[in-house]
Design an enzyme around this catalytic site. Structure first.
Site, PDB file in Angstrom:
ATOM      1  N   HIS A  44      -3.600   7.300  -3.216  1.00 48.26           N
ATOM      2  CA  HIS A  44      -3.338   5.576  -2.835  1.00 48.26           C
ATOM      3  C   HIS A  44      -3.805   5.031  -3.191  1.00 48.26           C
ATOM      4  O   HIS A  44      -5.083   5.357  -4.549  1.00 48.26           O
ATOM      5  CB  HIS A  44      -4.568   6.774  -1.514  1.00 48.26           C
ATOM      6  CG  HIS A  44      -4.536   4.710  -1.093  1.00 48.26           C
ATOM      7  ND1 HIS A  44      -6.124   4.164  -1.295  1.00 48.26           N
ATOM      8  CD2 HIS A  44      -4.290   4.255  -0.025  1.00 48.26           C
ATOM      9  CE1 HIS A  44      -6.680   3.266  -0.525  1.00 48.26           C
ATOM     10  NE2 HIS A  44      -4.766   3.278   0.591  1.00 48.26           N
TER      11      HIS A  44
ATOM     12  N   SER B 259       0.375  -0.933  -0.056  1.00 46.06           N
ATOM     13  CA  SER B 259       0.227  -0.348   0.041  1.00 46.06           C
ATOM     14  C   SER B 259       0.744   1.411   0.456  1.00 46.06           C
ATOM     15  O   SER B 259       1.938   1.139   0.657  1.00 46.06           O
ATOM     16  CB  SER B 259      -1.233  -0.059   1.256  1.00 46.06           C
ATOM     17  OG  SER B 259       0.022  -0.067   2.544  1.00 46.06           O
TER      18      SER B 259
ATOM     19  N   HIS C  88       1.742  11.994  -0.324  1.00 43.91           N
ATOM     20  CA  HIS C  88       0.940  13.649  -0.418  1.00 43.91           C
ATOM     21  C   HIS C  88       2.579  14.740  -0.805  1.00 43.91           C
ATOM     22  O   HIS C  88       3.598  14.225  -0.394  1.00 43.91           O
ATOM     23  CB  HIS C  88       1.204  14.106   1.615  1.00 43.91           C
ATOM     24  CG  HIS C  88       0.602  12.964   2.149  1.00 43.91           C
ATOM     25  ND1 HIS C  88      -0.783  13.293   1.876  1.00 43.91           N
ATOM     26  CD2 HIS C  88       0.554  12.191   3.097  1.00 43.91           C
ATOM     27  CE1 HIS C  88      -1.592  12.434   2.607  1.00 43.91           C
ATOM     28  NE2 HIS C  88      -0.680  11.840   3.479  1.00 43.91           N
TER      29      HIS C  88
ATOM     30  N   VAL D 223      -2.686  -3.283  -2.746  1.00 46.29           N
ATOM     31  CA  VAL D 223      -3.272  -4.775  -3.647  1.00 46.29           C
ATOM     32  C   VAL D 223      -2.862  -5.045  -2.450  1.00 46.29           C
ATOM     33  O   VAL D 223      -1.563  -4.622  -1.924  1.00 46.29           O
ATOM     34  CB  VAL D 223      -2.539  -4.646  -4.955  1.00 46.29           C
ATOM     35  CG1 VAL D 223      -3.284  -3.416  -6.233  1.00 46.29           C
ATOM     36  CG2 VAL D 223      -1.350  -3.949  -5.184  1.00 46.29           C
TER      37      VAL D 223
END
Length: 315
Positions: free
Chosen positions: A120, A106, A110, A123
């Site tokens: 974001h 994941s 930012h 998987v």
């Protein structure tokens, strides 16, 4: 598809997913590092000790204080546990208490410039072996975009790439996963979407193991195509204190979602995961202000009323 855990099947499933996810992490972090041009990812491999609730290992990669990215986190984890936590079995009661393996990659990026959106992606695969010994594997994940200033061109591009990644696997998947994303990435306590959405799916195995795994890979592989062109388009836009303040205020909504609603955060914390890695999605600086309302006619107002609402970006 189910396979017997003692057969080749179960091991093959786990090995194939692990190999793919680690490679994806390397490809994505290399591209982000190259785009940033200054900061490097800290690579932090970790391992869970034998006395802990979960066993397993992972690699957390984090880049901080870059030129383009203020904080970019990308984590891989592969854990095994004696029983699935409640957040994973709410849709599969028959697997309650089954031993499991979970792995996933994941990321949350930012950016520094308020005109570049936060992205974001996640998987993941979970394989559980209930008492009858038949291993069941399923997939989850998706990607979504959270702009601070809304641009229809960016939203359309992001959704088009998501659509195209799913198209080979069935015409119904993009509309289903898009709606699922809108429903999921919503701060229900504020009746407000987190961003402009994307695609999201969970408990997915309906195409059979191989084809469902192919679909997961198509989604993972699409992230850079969905996001980097938007970064290129916006990263040199001039901004000042007003835009920065707005960005920090909107980041607060991101934090609220992750702590209050995100099932991945809850799964990680409930199952005894590694807290630092679970919270790598948090922005570095955030602000809150009481009953803040953007002025009518401003781009900040447009974000709230024209972009942070579920809508069809491809028609």
């Amino acid at each position: 598809m189910t396979t017997h855990p003692h057969h080749q099947g179960h091991e093959h499933v786990v090995t194939a997913a692990r190999t793919y996810l680690l490679d994806l992490q390397t490809r994505i972090t290399s591209a982000i590092e190259a785009k940033d041009g200054q900061a490097k990812f800290l690579v932090d491999p970790w391992e869970k000790g034998p006395g802990e609730q979960l066993q397993g290992n992972g690699i957390t990669q984090i880049l901080e204080n870059g030129l383009v990215f203020e904080r970019a986190g990308c984590g891989f984890s592969h854990v095994r546990g004696p029983q699935l936590p409640p957040s994973a079995t709410q849709h599969r009661p028959e697997l309650a208490g089954a031993p499991f393996e979970a792995m996933g990659m994941s990321l949350v990026f930012h950016p520094r410039n308020p005109y570049v959106p936060t992205v974001h992606m996640n998987v993941r695969m979970i394989a559980a072996t209930p008492a009858n010994g038949q291993t069941v594997a399923w997939f989850g994940g998706g990607m979504d975009l959270t702009p601070y200033y809304g641009f229809a061109q960016d939203a359309t591009h992001f959704h088009q790439v998501c659509h195209d990644a799913l198209q080979p696997f069935g015409n119904d998947l993009y509309p289903r996963f898009k709606t699922w994303c809108d429903d999921y990435f919503c701060n229900k306590h504020r009746h407000e979407q987190r961003g402009i959405g994307g695609i999201f799916f969970d408990d997915f195995a309906e195409l059979g193991f191989e084809r469902s795994f192919d679909m997961l890979q198509s989604v993972g592989d699409a992230l850079l195509d969905a996001y980097l062109p938007i970064v290129d388009r916006r990263m040199n836009t001039a901004y000042g204190e007003r835009e920065r303040n707005h960005q920090l205020y909107r980041r607060g909504r991101y934090v609220e979602f992750n702590l209050v609603w995100d099932r991945g955060t809850h799964f990680g914390l409930q199952s005894g995961g590694r807290t630092e890695s679970i919270l790598l999605s948090m922005p570095p600086l955030v602000s809150w202000s009481y009953q803040h309302q953007p002025e009518l006619g401003t781009p900040e107002h447009a974000l709230l009323h024209d972009f942070l609402v579920p809508r069809d970006w491809l028609s």
